[in-house]
Motif scaffolding. Structure first.
Motif, PDB file in Angstrom:
ATOM      1  N   HIS A   1      -1.878   2.705 -62.133  1.00  0.00           N
ATOM      2  CA  HIS A   1      -1.236   1.764 -61.295  1.00  0.00           C
ATOM      3  C   HIS A   1      -1.948   1.963 -60.128  1.00  0.00           C
ATOM      4  CE1 HIS A   1       2.809  -0.025 -63.347  1.00  0.00           C
ATOM      5  NE2 HIS A   1       1.514  -0.331 -64.143  1.00  0.00           N
ATOM      6  N   ALA A   2      -2.737   1.027 -59.565  1.00  0.00           N
ATOM      7  CA  ALA A   2      -3.705   1.258 -58.441  1.00  0.00           C
ATOM      8  C   ALA A   2      -3.037   0.803 -57.145  1.00  0.00           C
ATOM      9  CB  ALA A   2      -5.018   0.760 -58.667  1.00  0.00           C
ATOM     10  N   ARG A   3      -1.954   1.348 -56.637  1.00  0.00           N
ATOM     11  CA  ARG A   3      -1.291   1.088 -55.293  1.00  0.00           C
ATOM     12  C   ARG A   3      -1.273   2.333 -54.369  1.00  0.00           C
ATOM     13  NH1 ARG A   3       3.518  -0.265 -57.198  1.00  0.00           N
ATOM     14  NH2 ARG A   3       4.605   1.624 -56.657  1.00  0.00           N
ATOM     15  N   ILE A   4      -1.605   1.881 -53.299  1.00  0.00           N
ATOM     16  CA  ILE A   4      -1.504   3.337 -52.319  1.00  0.00           C
ATOM     17  C   ILE A   4      -0.316   3.445 -51.427  1.00  0.00           C
ATOM     18  CG2 ILE A   4      -2.779   4.094 -50.401  1.00  0.00           C
ATOM     19  CD1 ILE A   4      -4.602   3.367 -52.605  1.00  0.00           C
ATOM     20  N   GLY A   5       0.164   4.635 -51.987  1.00  0.00           N
ATOM     21  CA  GLY A   5       1.637   5.139 -51.439  1.00  0.00           C
ATOM     22  C   GLY A   5       1.151   5.985 -50.056  1.00  0.00           C
ATOM     23  N   TYR A   6       2.163   6.404 -49.323  1.00  0.00           N
ATOM     24  CA  TYR A   6       1.893   7.216 -48.202  1.00  0.00           C
ATOM     25  C   TYR A   6       3.467   8.049 -48.081  1.00  0.00           C
ATOM     26  CZ  TYR A   6       4.644   3.909 -45.187  1.00  0.00           C
ATOM     27  OH  TYR A   6       5.332   3.081 -44.818  1.00  0.00           O
ATOM     28  N   GLU A   7       3.074   8.996 -47.042  1.00  0.00           N
ATOM     29  CA  GLU A   7       4.238   9.936 -46.918  1.00  0.00           C
ATOM     30  C   GLU A   7       5.798   9.050 -46.596  1.00  0.00           C
ATOM     31  OE1 GLU A   7       0.495  11.727 -44.836  1.00  0.00           O
ATOM     32  OE2 GLU A   7       1.577   9.578 -45.181  1.00  0.00           O
ATOM     33  N   GLU A   8       5.891   8.006 -45.963  1.00  0.00           N
ATOM     34  CA  GLU A   8       6.986   7.337 -45.996  1.00  0.00           C
ATOM     35  C   GLU A   8       7.498   6.114 -46.619  1.00  0.00           C
ATOM     36  OE1 GLU A   8       8.893   9.166 -44.284  1.00  0.00           O
ATOM     37  OE2 GLU A   8       7.303  10.142 -43.349  1.00  0.00           O
ATOM     38  N   GLY A   9       6.671   5.948 -47.797  1.00  0.00           N
ATOM     39  CA  GLY A   9       6.850   4.882 -48.678  1.00  0.00           C
ATOM     40  C   GLY A   9       5.635   4.689 -49.789  1.00  0.00           C
TER      41      GLY A   9
END
Length: 275
Positions: free
Chosen positions: A189-197
């Protein structure tokens, strides 16, 4: 990354496009250059027929999606899990993405669900990949590592955006867990997450370059592993979601970016990177 000899197939999520008929949706998907769609399959006969007809008409593949792991009682949960998987199998998908289990189920309970999925997968010859998803069995990097060490044959859908949100890092200090999950991954699943979400507002923006690069490195490792093992096709679903995943204007819920455009961008980025 240099182009690979691994077979890749790209799928468009139905999530966020439910306002369109399946015919209109599948026509748009085909025109955008996807190989198929990733979607749940309704128990309603008319909706199943509409979905199936559109897939045939536009020559698209299906990845079935299970997300309905809502029941707290384990016996009820397992019973409904089996019903949903069998329903998905009857739609003849090339693969099933399963948000299996619960973060509060015991290892033994979640293993019962994994074992059930494996039995059905072998019986019907349809791969079932278990998603690294918040609130599910594989909700976090550190706990998933323990599960994967005990279940070395467990197939995984790699959605590390969830793990970033849970850990509040880009997982720099959990390299062993992500490396192990990459070896188990058969779907991305090519979604970009980050430290806060679990979803940045727009992966094209320069402020998200570090997060994008982190995910690209994980996906590179998955592709490289399949290249080395000679395994079957890697399937990729760019899965940026609609509201409330996508950041939006208060009150109006007007999205700050286009879910459709971002997912098409991610597909084209990865096609260029790997093909």
């Amino acid at each position: 990354m240099q182009p690979t000899n691994v077979s890749l197939q790209f799928f468009c999520p139905r999530w966020g496009q439910e306002h369109e008929t399946y015919d209109a949706f599948c026509r748009k998907v085909k025109e955008a250059g996807y190989d198929g769609i990733e979607a749940p399959v309704s128990f309603d006969a008319n909706e199943r027929e509409e979905q199936a007809n559109a897939l045939v008409k536009y020559n698209l593949l299906l990845i079935g999606q299970y997300y309905q792991s809502f029941e707290k009682d384990f016996a009820e949960h397992k019973s409904n899990y089996e019903k949903h998987l069998i329903s998905l199998i009857q739609a003849k998908p090339v693969k099933i993405d399963s948000q299996t289990g619960k973060d509060y189920f015991s290892f033994e309970q979640n293993k019962e669900l994994f074992d059930l999925a494996q039995k059905l997968s072998e019986e019907y010859n349809i791969p079932i990949a278990h998603e690294t998803h918040r609130n599910k069995a594989l909700f976090a990097a550190h706990t998933s590592k323990l599960i994967l060490e005990r279940l070395p044959g467990l197939p995984v859908t790699a959605d590390f955006s969830h793990w970033c949100a849970v850990a509040e890092t880009l997982l720099e200090d959990q390299e062993e867990a992500t490396a192990l999950a990459c070896k188990h991954a058969i779907h991305i699943h090519a979604r970009i997450g980050y430290e806060e979400g679990p979803q940045v507002n727009d992966p094209r923006a320069p402020e998200w370059q570090n997060a994008l690069n982190a995910h690209l490195q994980w996906w590179d490792a998955i592709i490289a592993n399949h290249q080395n093992t000679g395994a079957g096709a890697i399937t990729i679903t760019p899965e940026f979601g609609p509201w409330p995943y996508i950041p939006s204007v208060p009150y109006t819920k007007q999205p700050l970016s286009s879910q459709w455009d971002i997912n098409v961008y991610m597909m084209r980025l990865l096609k260029k990177r790997y093909q």
